[in-house]
Design an enzyme around this catalytic site. Structure first.
Site, short mmCIF file in Angstrom:
data_model
loop_
_atom_site.label_atom_id
_atom_site.label_comp_id
_atom_site.label_asym_id
_atom_site.label_seq_id
_atom_site.Cartn_x
_atom_site.Cartn_y
_atom_site.Cartn_z
N HIS A 195 21.14 -19.32 4.74
CA HIS A 195 20.48 -19.28 6.05
C HIS A 195 21.13 -20.25 7.04
CE1 HIS A 195 16.51 -17.22 4.71
NE2 HIS A 195 17.46 -16.37 4.98
N GLU A 437 32.67 0.75 -3.88
CA GLU A 437 32.50 -0.67 -4.18
C GLU A 437 32.59 -0.95 -5.67
OE1 GLU A 437 28.89 -1.94 -2.22
OE2 GLU A 437 27.76 -0.22 -2.92
N CYS A 508 32.98 -1.84 5.26
CA CYS A 508 31.82 -2.54 5.81
C CYS A 508 31.50 -3.85 5.09
CB CYS A 508 30.60 -1.62 5.84
SG CYS A 508 30.13 -1.03 4.22
C1 PEP Z 1 29.56 -4.57 0.19
O1 PEP Z 1 29.31 -4.61 -1.02
O2 PEP Z 1 30.67 -4.84 0.67
C2 PEP Z 1 28.51 -4.21 1.16
C3 PEP Z 1 28.78 -4.02 2.44
O3 PEP Z 1 27.24 -4.12 0.70
P1 PEP Z 1 26.29 -5.38 0.38
O4 PEP Z 1 26.95 -6.61 0.89
O5 PEP Z 1 25.00 -5.05 1.04
O6 PEP Z 1 26.22 -5.30 -1.12
MG MG Z 2 27.49 -3.72 -1.79
#
Ligand code: PEP
Ligand code: MG
Length: 578
Positions: A195, A437, A508
């Site tokens: 945070h 992923e 992402c």
């Molecule tokens: C990732 O794994 O890169 C992703 C964008 O998802 P999270 O960070 O929510 O697992």
């Molecule tokens: Mg992820």
């Protein structure tokens, strides 16, 4: 500590971007004080002292929340809603009142209850709940200070702006920092996703965290350079280093101003390729931020917020209402929504999660569907209805085999059939994709690409699973990097497979907004970058400054190295990281 020709350098984690130069000032927000334990002769009076302290703390937290909403934005201000909710927790209030009723003084009754709560949360081996333990300690200390007649105000004695040095900073202390008094902060503990880091980013205070205990031996008043982009701190720089740093700082300031005014222009590379720069969001408030930051779309809507802090599966109408609110905010922009990504690392009993020894390898995300297809069916229905007039894209998280994709697709088709039969209005021409992923999915990307419309690479998890490094474990954080050659190769394989099959591919994970990564991702052929809204204007500028063709050469070169550090050193030598 690494000593190079008289200069001492510390390496930590990039908590919040930005550059700062100034004198170090140690900050110890919580002094060790012994809580007196005594019996009280008047439980009514003691309870009234307790109530006053809670009331005063509540008023302060409400003010902090307002300050964050004003100085940063609404989504970060929500951190303090959790603090306020905690102060109303009936179990906590009852435990403290019982102890006071039995004759204990308010200070001891309160700190016993807080300590117990924190211990329970810490034992749960759950990253989200561990963050909550920090929040509970933070609120607990605030109330305790009131009981003991101590101020919660942050009093920085020096009269010039300083670089704050601390073991760690609580969310409320971070939120209360005055940008005019604090040039930057450095902490021995902490992670890039704590945070404190999130708030520092939102407030525009550069920060380097996770610098280790050695940071605390730094002398009061010592001159330090803080590089919040690269997670580095230099003590007592020589003249040449200082001059170069100050020049970089000037450029940084000018760029920030320019970025703000160009945020709504498209990101077109120098050789004419239009690249989508989208936002990662997790609430309606974030959606507003995204639009205001110049996002070309939403590249990742994390939907977990709809399911956490609930005791039952949210009803279809409730989910739909939130999706419709987001749809109204984003208008014509495309939206990529990720279906529920919860599992054994987050405790959500009504979904059937259990404590697991290896939660990141366990029953989570898309793996829930064979046991609980109802969850996904209800989410698909809500999404299709809530985003009825939108450019909707749906993607599945954590896919590791083609069967999972097929199973989810069948549920998606069933949801559409049901809505058609029920004559309800729902989104048409929805694009269906997966997150890449898990290494198995990157390796089989050619097969997946034949069955989806798009990919979005989740490098946070792809790094975790490729390098077998728990992304929440600070002790192994130094091993975790998306610049590891193996992760880079998997990214490249995924992009190539998508393009061979005529699909577009986005990314992402945190890497998408990293200035060091953007040029090589552009060179590898990435079509869409999705990141925290605050990073969008600078990411667009970086893309505009390069040609895809030259970046392709950088990417080819970077892919030749065998070590993370060599990749990063090569990229740092080629790009100014701002
Ligand atoms: C990732 O794994 O890169 C992703 C964008 O998802 P999270 O960070 O929510 O697992
Ligand atoms: Mg992820």
């Amino acid at each position: 500590m690494q000593k190079v020709k008289g200069k001492i350098r510390l390496s930590g984690l990039a908590g919040a971007p930005g550059l700062a130069y100034g004198k170090a000032h140690h900050f110890r927000p919580v002094e060790d004080v012994t809580i007196s334990r005594s019996s009280n002769n008047d439980p009514v009076k003691e309870q009234s002292r307790m109530d006053d302290a809670v009331r005063a703390a509540r008023a302060e937290i409400a003010m902090i929340k307002e300050k964050v909403a004003h100085d940063a934005n609404a989504s970060e201000a929500h951190i303090f809603d959790a603090h306020l909710t905690f102060l109303n927790d009936p179990a906590l209030i009852k435990r403290v009142s019982n102890a006071i009723g039995q004759g204990l003084n308010a200070e001891a009754a309160w700190s016993d209850a807080i300590n117990l709560f924190v211990e329970q949360l810490e034992k749960l081996n759950d990253p989200i709940l561990r963050t909550r333990a920090t929040d509970v300690s933070d609120v607990g200390q605030r109330v305790l200070n009131h009981l003991m007649g101590r101020s919660n105000a942050i009093d920085l004695e020096p009269d010039e702006p300083v670089v704050l040095v601390a073991e760690d900073l609580s969310p409320s202390v971070t939120a209360s920092l005055d940008k005019k008094a604090v040039l930057a902060f450095c902490t021995a503990l902490g992670s890039a996703t704590s945070h404190a880091s999130i708030l520092a980013k939102a407030l525009g205070i550069p920060a380097v965290v996770g610098l280790g205990e050695q940071l605390l031996s730094l002398q009061e008043g010592q001159l330090v350079l803080v590089d919040g982009y690269n997670g580095r701190v230099v003590l007592e720089p020589d003249e040449a280093e200082l001059e170069a740093f100050l020049k970089r700082k000037d450029t940084d300031r000018e760029l920030a101003m320019m970025d703000r005014s160009n945020a709504f222009l498209p990101a077109v590379s120098m050789d004419g390729y239009r690249i989508e720069v989208a936002a990662n969001i997790g609430s309606v408030a974030d959606a507003r931020d995204a639009v205001e930051s110049g996002a070309d779309g939403i590249g990742l809507l994390r939907t977990e917020f709809l399911y956490l802090n609930e005791s039952n599966l949210p009803r279809e109408e409730e989910q739909m209402r939130v999706y419709a609110e987001i749809a109204a905010v984003v208008g014509d922009l495309p939206v990529v929504v990720r279906t529920l990504d919860i599992g054994g690392d987050k405790s959500v009993p009504y979904l059937g999660t259990r404590n697991e020894v290896n939660p990141f390898l366990g029953w989570r995300a898309i793996r829930m569907i064979s046991e609980r297809p109802d969850i996904l069916l209800s989410q698909f229905r809500s999404l299709l209805r809530g985003f009825a007039g939108s450019r909707l894209h749906i993607m599945l998280p954590m896919v590791s085999s083609v069967d999972e994709l097929e199973e989810a697709r069948a549920i998606f088709d069933a949801a559409r059939e049901q809505l058609k039969t029920e004559k309800l209005v729902f989104a048409q021409d929805v694009k269906f994709g997966i997150m890449v992923e898990v290494p198995s999915t990157a390796i089989l990307a050619d097969h997946f690409a034949k069955q989806v419309d798009f990919f979005s690479i989740g490098t946070n998890d792809l790094t975790q699973y490729t390098l077998a490094v728990d992304r929440t474990n600070q002790r192994v954080a130094h091993i975790s990097s998306p610049f590891h050659p193996a992760v880079l190769k998997l990214i490249k394989m995924t992009i190539d497979a998508a393009h061979r099959n005529g699909r577009w591919v986005g990314l992402c994970g945190e890497m998408a907004g990293d200035p060091l990564a953007i040029p090589i991702l552009l060179g590898m052929g990435l079509d869409e970058f999705s990141m925290t809204p605050a990073s969008i204007p600078s990411a667009k500028r970086i893309i505009r400054n390069y040609s895809k063709a030259e970046c392709q050469k950088f990417a080819e070169e970077a892919l030749r190295f065998e070590k993370t550090e060599l990749v990063k050193a090569y990229l740092s030598s080629k790009f100014q990281c701002m």
